[in-house]
Design a protein around this motif. Structure first.
Motif, mmCIF file in Angstrom:
data_model
loop_
_atom_site.group_PDB
_atom_site.id
_atom_site.type_symbol
_atom_site.label_atom_id
_atom_site.label_comp_id
_atom_site.label_asym_id
_atom_site.label_seq_id
_atom_site.Cartn_x
_atom_site.Cartn_y
_atom_site.Cartn_z
ATOM 1 N N ARG A 46 -17.565 0.876 5.894
ATOM 2 C CA ARG A 46 -17.041 2.067 5.217
ATOM 3 C C ARG A 46 -17.395 1.853 3.762
ATOM 4 N N GLY A 52 0.602 -1.918 4.749
ATOM 5 C CA GLY A 52 0.894 -0.498 4.559
ATOM 6 C C GLY A 52 1.887 -0.124 5.641
ATOM 7 N N LEU A 53 1.370 0.277 6.787
ATOM 8 C CA LEU A 53 2.205 0.875 7.844
ATOM 9 C C LEU A 53 3.460 0.074 8.173
ATOM 10 N N TYR A 102 2.674 6.738 2.137
ATOM 11 C CA TYR A 102 2.545 7.132 3.548
ATOM 12 C C TYR A 102 3.554 8.262 3.858
ATOM 13 N N MET A 112 0.852 -1.195 0.000
ATOM 14 C CA MET A 112 0.000 0.000 0.000
ATOM 15 C C MET A 112 0.890 1.248 0.000
ATOM 16 N N HIS A 163 -11.516 -5.625 4.360
ATOM 17 C CA HIS A 163 -10.571 -4.838 5.168
ATOM 18 C C HIS A 163 -11.039 -4.830 6.614
ATOM 19 N N TYR A 194 0.733 6.840 11.269
ATOM 20 C CA TYR A 194 0.200 7.057 9.917
ATOM 21 C C TYR A 194 0.079 8.570 9.658
ATOM 22 N N LYS A 228 -0.398 4.342 -1.038
ATOM 23 C CA LYS A 228 -1.237 5.539 -1.168
ATOM 24 C C LYS A 228 -0.668 6.676 -0.315
ATOM 25 N N ASN A 284 -4.140 -6.577 6.543
ATOM 26 C CA ASN A 284 -3.299 -5.383 6.534
ATOM 27 C C ASN A 284 -2.281 -5.565 7.658
ATOM 28 N N SER A 285 -1.559 -4.510 8.015
ATOM 29 C CA SER A 285 -0.438 -4.696 8.947
ATOM 30 C C SER A 285 -0.837 -5.390 10.240
ATOM 31 N N ARG A 302 -1.786 -7.268 2.383
ATOM 32 C CA ARG A 302 -1.772 -5.860 1.932
ATOM 33 C C ARG A 302 -1.155 -4.962 3.004
ATOM 34 N N PHE A 320 -8.054 2.011 -4.738
ATOM 35 C CA PHE A 320 -8.898 1.474 -3.675
ATOM 36 C C PHE A 320 -10.169 2.247 -3.366
#
Ligand SMILES: Cc1ncc(COP(=O)(O)O)c(C=O)c1O
Length: 379
Positions: free
Chosen positions: A137, A226-227, A39, A33, A166, A360, A35, A208-209, A224, A84
């Motif tokens: 969401r 990200g962080l 980050y 990720m 997610h 983040y 985006k 995710n993370s 997936r 996304f």
């Protein structure tokens, strides 16, 4: 002195973090990720390095604009780019963009699926479906599953390219947190339903993370992160015992001391004339909200030469004041470099706790005035 403030990004550490993710999820491919400009670390150099050096071939953006930047600035990289959240699929001008630039929209409502299926030009567009299993969401509703299967069959689609959901509570335990368990069960329900109805699932991802750190859902074809690619753990402190994460922050935010001066308790400093709470020495840093260093950071601790200072008085557009104790006077010198956060997570984590933000947000807040500098090899 060539800079006022800069973010030094260690690409080797990015590679090490990725290797640690591979250790936690050995079977899964990485959809990285990137985006919000990676980050805040600079999306393009990160994507280039991740593809060329780490073998990552899939990247996640939030908007068409971000995805287009990757395609246009790195035209030779044969990568999957997912859009996304802000997919703007139904804008006529974007039809060509998705097709020509080979971008993959993540579909999260039935009208988007219908739009793709009823437009013959999209007949080869990979179908990526994201289900709302409890995040509430974006995401397709499980109530629409039957209709989705019907319409896929009607238009001769036999497979979903990537099925995903997610987590809402990735920073909580994966086992024992009811929402996480609920979401997992709903995702398995979606997979079962599609498969039972003859729809193949080519790729799938949930983690995710927060989930990866807990080795959860690492048996899907993809994860997936990200962080965690950028270093920090996303688990809340009280749940740290559930984390297997050993990664390190890939960046270092550096600035320099413009000037120092002594103050007495009560001396007013800066805008709004904030009185200093004790005698000491003030270091003026070349970092302000024009760099993304927020006024909300007032009161947080920063460290220099082993001394603890406090961000005091209002943060200005170009500068911030840090008040150190009197004993630090000989050690706090003008023109010296000053590190806001280094590579150990502790500093950034402590800073985010004290400023009541999250890593983040601190990363993403940095503005373009802070140059991103890339290094290969320890920072
Ligand atoms: C759909 C989706 N997947 C994965 C991620 C990565 O999450 P994290 O940074 O917590 O790893 C995000 C980030 O917000 C996301 O929106």
């Amino acid at each position: 002195m060539k800079f006022r403030s800069r973010l030094v990004v260690d690409l080797n550490q990015l590679g090490e973090n990725h290797q640690l993710i591979k250790d936690l999820a050995p079977q899964a491919q990485t959809l990285f990720m990137v985006k919000a400009d990676g980050y805040g670390h600079g999306m393009i150099p990160l994507v280039r390095f991740a593809f060329l050096e780490l073998g990552i071939k899939e990247f996640g953006c939030a908007s068409v604009f971000e995805a287009l930047r990757i395609r246009e600035e790195l035209p030779d990289l044969d990568v999957d780019i997912y859009v996304f959240s802000d997919i703007q699929l139904e804008l006529q001008e974007n039809v060509g963009v998705y097709l020509e630039k080979r971008l993959i929209p993540v579909l999260s409502n039935v009208s988007e699926i219908n739009y793709i299926l009823t437009h013959p030009e999209f007949s080869h567009l990979p179908l990526c479906l994201k289900f709302n299993t409890g995040m509430n969401r974006l995401g397709l509703s499980l109530d629409d599953l039957e209709d989705i299967v019907d319409v896929l069959k009607k238009y001769g689609r036999k497979s979903v390219y990537h099925l995903m959901t997610h987590y809402a509570n990735g920073s909580f335990p994966m086992v024992g947190n009811l929402r996480n368990e609920w979401q997992r069960a709903r995702f398995y329900e979606v997979k079962d339903f599609l498969r039972t109805n003859g729809i193949m699932i080519e790729r799938s991802s949930m983690a995710n993370s927060g989930a990866i750190e807990q080795k959860m859902n690492v048996d899907e074809t993809h994860v997936r992160p990200g962080l965690m690619m950028y270093g920090p753990s996303s688990l809340n402190d009280e749940y740290k015992m559930h984390s297997h994460w050993k990664g390190k922050v890939i960046s270092k935010l550096e600035t320099y001391i413009v000037r120092t001066f002594d103050v007495k308790k009560g001396t007013p400093i800066g805008y709004c004339s904030t009185p200093c709470p004790h005698d000491g020495v003030v270091a003026i840093l070349a970092l302000g909200y024009g760099d993304g260093f927020s006024t909300r950071y007032v009161g947080a601790s920063l460290y220099h030469q082993g001394f603890k200072g406090t961000i005091t008085g209002r943060v200005n557009m170009d500068m911030a004041q840090v008040l150190f104790p009197v004993e630090a006077r000989s050690k706090i010198k003008a023109h010296e470099m000053f590190t806001i956060w280094g590579q150990t997570e502790g500093d950034l984590k402590q800073f985010s706790d004290e400023t009541k933000t999250i890593p983040y947000e601190i990363f993403c807040s940095l503005l373009p005035r802070v140059p991103r500098v890339y290094e290969i090899g320890g920072i």
